[in-house]
Design a protein around this motif. Structure first.
Motif, short mmCIF file in Angstrom:
data_model
loop_
_atom_site.label_atom_id
_atom_site.label_comp_id
_atom_site.label_asym_id
_atom_site.label_seq_id
_atom_site.Cartn_x
_atom_site.Cartn_y
_atom_site.Cartn_z
N ASN A 191 -35.59 -14.70 -21.72
CA ASN A 191 -36.09 -14.56 -23.08
C ASN A 191 -37.57 -14.89 -23.17
OD1 ASN A 191 -33.62 -13.74 -24.07
ND2 ASN A 191 -33.08 -15.72 -24.96
N GLU A 192 -37.98 -15.94 -22.50
CA GLU A 192 -39.39 -16.34 -22.56
C GLU A 192 -40.30 -15.26 -21.97
OE1 GLU A 192 -38.86 -21.18 -22.38
OE2 GLU A 192 -39.21 -20.09 -20.52
N ALA A 193 -39.83 -14.60 -20.93
CA ALA A 193 -40.65 -13.57 -20.28
C ALA A 193 -40.76 -12.31 -21.12
CB ALA A 193 -40.07 -13.23 -18.91
N GLY A 194 -39.78 -12.06 -21.96
CA GLY A 194 -39.82 -10.90 -22.84
C GLY A 194 -39.05 -9.72 -22.29
N THR A 195 -38.66 -8.84 -23.21
CA THR A 195 -37.82 -7.70 -22.84
C THR A 195 -38.54 -6.71 -21.93
OG1 THR A 195 -38.42 -6.54 -24.88
CG2 THR A 195 -36.37 -7.83 -24.90
N ASP A 196 -39.86 -6.75 -21.90
CA ASP A 196 -40.57 -5.82 -21.00
C ASP A 196 -40.36 -6.16 -19.53
OD1 ASP A 196 -42.17 -8.15 -21.59
OD2 ASP A 196 -43.92 -7.13 -20.74
N THR A 197 -39.77 -7.32 -19.24
CA THR A 197 -39.46 -7.69 -17.86
C THR A 197 -37.98 -7.44 -17.52
OG1 THR A 197 -38.90 -10.01 -18.36
CG2 THR A 197 -41.23 -9.50 -17.91
N TRP A 198 -37.19 -7.03 -18.48
CA TRP A 198 -35.75 -6.86 -18.29
C TRP A 198 -35.43 -5.50 -17.68
CZ3 TRP A 198 -32.96 -8.58 -23.45
CH2 TRP A 198 -33.31 -9.91 -23.74
N LEU A 199 -34.42 -5.50 -16.83
CA LEU A 199 -33.82 -4.26 -16.37
C LEU A 199 -32.88 -3.76 -17.48
CD1 LEU A 199 -32.81 -5.29 -12.74
CD2 LEU A 199 -34.78 -3.90 -13.43
N PRO A 200 -32.56 -2.47 -17.51
CA PRO A 200 -31.66 -1.98 -18.56
C PRO A 200 -30.33 -2.74 -18.65
CG PRO A 200 -32.71 -0.13 -17.47
CD PRO A 200 -33.13 -1.38 -16.71
N LEU A 201 -29.77 -3.13 -17.52
CA LEU A 201 -28.48 -3.86 -17.55
C LEU A 201 -28.60 -5.25 -18.15
CD1 LEU A 201 -28.22 -6.14 -15.05
CD2 LEU A 201 -28.17 -4.06 -13.71
N GLU A 202 -29.82 -5.79 -18.23
CA GLU A 202 -29.98 -7.15 -18.74
C GLU A 202 -29.85 -7.26 -20.26
OE1 GLU A 202 -32.53 -9.59 -15.61
OE2 GLU A 202 -33.56 -7.76 -16.29
N TYR A 203 -29.94 -6.14 -20.95
CA TYR A 203 -29.72 -6.19 -22.39
C TYR A 203 -28.29 -6.63 -22.68
CZ TYR A 203 -34.25 -4.03 -23.09
OH TYR A 203 -35.60 -3.81 -23.10
N GLU A 204 -27.35 -6.12 -21.91
CA GLU A 204 -25.95 -6.54 -22.04
C GLU A 204 -25.74 -7.91 -21.41
OE1 GLU A 204 -21.95 -6.71 -22.97
OE2 GLU A 204 -23.49 -5.38 -23.78
N LEU A 205 -26.33 -8.13 -20.23
CA LEU A 205 -26.16 -9.42 -19.53
C LEU A 205 -26.63 -10.59 -20.38
CD1 LEU A 205 -27.08 -8.88 -15.76
CD2 LEU A 205 -24.88 -9.59 -16.72
N ASN A 206 -27.73 -10.42 -21.10
CA ASN A 206 -28.22 -11.52 -21.91
C ASN A 206 -27.25 -11.88 -23.04
OD1 ASN A 206 -30.61 -11.61 -20.32
ND2 ASN A 206 -31.70 -12.38 -22.10
N MET A 207 -26.34 -10.98 -23.34
CA MET A 207 -25.32 -11.26 -24.35
C MET A 207 -24.06 -11.88 -23.73
SD MET A 207 -26.58 -10.41 -27.20
CE MET A 207 -28.33 -10.32 -26.93
N THR A 208 -23.79 -11.59 -22.46
CA THR A 208 -22.51 -11.97 -21.86
C THR A 208 -22.59 -12.93 -20.69
OG1 THR A 208 -22.58 -10.04 -20.38
CG2 THR A 208 -21.50 -9.75 -22.53
N TYR A 209 -23.72 -13.01 -20.01
CA TYR A 209 -23.86 -13.81 -18.78
C TYR A 209 -23.57 -15.29 -19.05
CZ TYR A 209 -26.07 -15.60 -14.48
OH TYR A 209 -26.32 -16.22 -13.28
N GLY A 210 -22.62 -15.83 -18.33
CA GLY A 210 -22.31 -17.25 -18.43
C GLY A 210 -21.46 -17.65 -19.61
N ASN A 211 -21.01 -16.69 -20.42
CA ASN A 211 -20.26 -17.06 -21.62
C ASN A 211 -19.05 -17.94 -21.30
OD1 ASN A 211 -22.05 -15.66 -23.22
ND2 ASN A 211 -20.67 -13.96 -23.66
N GLU A 212 -18.27 -17.54 -20.31
CA GLU A 212 -17.02 -18.27 -20.02
C GLU A 212 -17.29 -19.71 -19.58
OE1 GLU A 212 -13.20 -17.96 -17.07
OE2 GLU A 212 -14.15 -16.09 -17.72
N ILE A 213 -18.16 -19.89 -18.60
CA ILE A 213 -18.44 -21.25 -18.09
C ILE A 213 -19.12 -22.09 -19.16
CG2 ILE A 213 -20.63 -20.70 -16.95
CD1 ILE A 213 -18.00 -23.18 -15.62
N CYS A 214 -19.95 -21.47 -19.98
CA CYS A 214 -20.65 -22.23 -21.03
C CYS A 214 -19.71 -22.70 -22.13
CB CYS A 214 -21.79 -21.40 -21.61
SG CYS A 214 -23.15 -21.17 -20.43
N ASP A 215 -18.55 -22.08 -22.23
CA ASP A 215 -17.55 -22.54 -23.19
C ASP A 215 -16.84 -23.81 -22.73
OD1 ASP A 215 -18.15 -20.48 -24.90
OD2 ASP A 215 -16.37 -19.27 -24.41
#
Length: 192
Positions: free
Chosen positions: A139-163
């Motif tokens: 997030n700090e780096a900004g979306t211009d550094t994201w790969l297309p798949l990271e738009y979804e990953l930033n919503m889902t990555y780590g959700n289960e363990i973080c719960d």
């Protein structure tokens, strides 16, 4: 460890400063593994008051050492890392630990094993914070550094363990909302 052995071991770990991750910094350079590990440990330290029932000294130590194997293997982004990659990294970590005297090898090996098994609260907290710190950096780096798949990953990555903990769930929820805001700002900027 005698001074020569200590310096030689630090020389190996110095590669963590050189080996870059997939993440970028706010000034648009790739983040090093060492920078990630350092900030992960700081994140754990800052959250210590929220986890008075855990051994936070152990958590911070785990944060500092969790990516030691990457001094040898380099970083492989989580979204392409295979079980074989994990095994290679664990083997590299084991080889590093063999270079240590027993007084350090035994306790550090125990920490790595605890992290690998993910059965303790401390290990689950480290894994949760590891994922959260990565997302904060994205997030700090900004979306211009994201790969297309990271738009979804930033919503889902780590959700289960973080719960695993109310505190990490709340932090993960905030990071997800921050990601959502970045995506909306990007869409507005592109006229979408």
């Amino acid at each position: 460890m005698n001074p020569k052995e200590l310096i030689e071991f630090l020389k190996i770990l110095e590669k963590l400063k050189c080996n870059t991750r997939h993440s970028w910094t706010t000034n648009k350079r790739q983040e090093s593994v060492a920078e990630h590990s350092w900030r992960l440990a700081v994140l754990a330290m800052l959250m210590e008051p929220d986890f008075s029932d855990l051994d936070m000294n152990k958590v911070i130590r785990m944060c500092l050492i969790h990516d030691w194997g990457e001094a040898v293997t380099g970083d492989i982004p989580a979204f392409i890392k295979t079980e074989n990659d994990v095994a290679v990294e664990e083997k590299a970590t084991g080889a590093l630990l063999e270079k240590l005297p027993d007084s350090l090898k035994a306790p550090l090996s125990s920490l790595f094993e605890e992290l690998s098994l993910m059965q303790s609260k401390e290990a689950r907290l480290v894994k949760s914070l590891d994922k959260i710190e990565t997302l904060i950096q994205h997030n700090e780096a900004g979306t211009d550094t994201w790969l297309p798949l990271e738009y979804e990953l930033n919503m889902t990555y780590g959700n289960e363990i973080c719960d695993s903990f109310p505190q990490t769930k709340k932090l993960r929820d905030q990071v997800r909302e921050d990601s959502r805001q970045l995506i909306m700002e990007e869409k507005r900027g592109n006229g979408k």
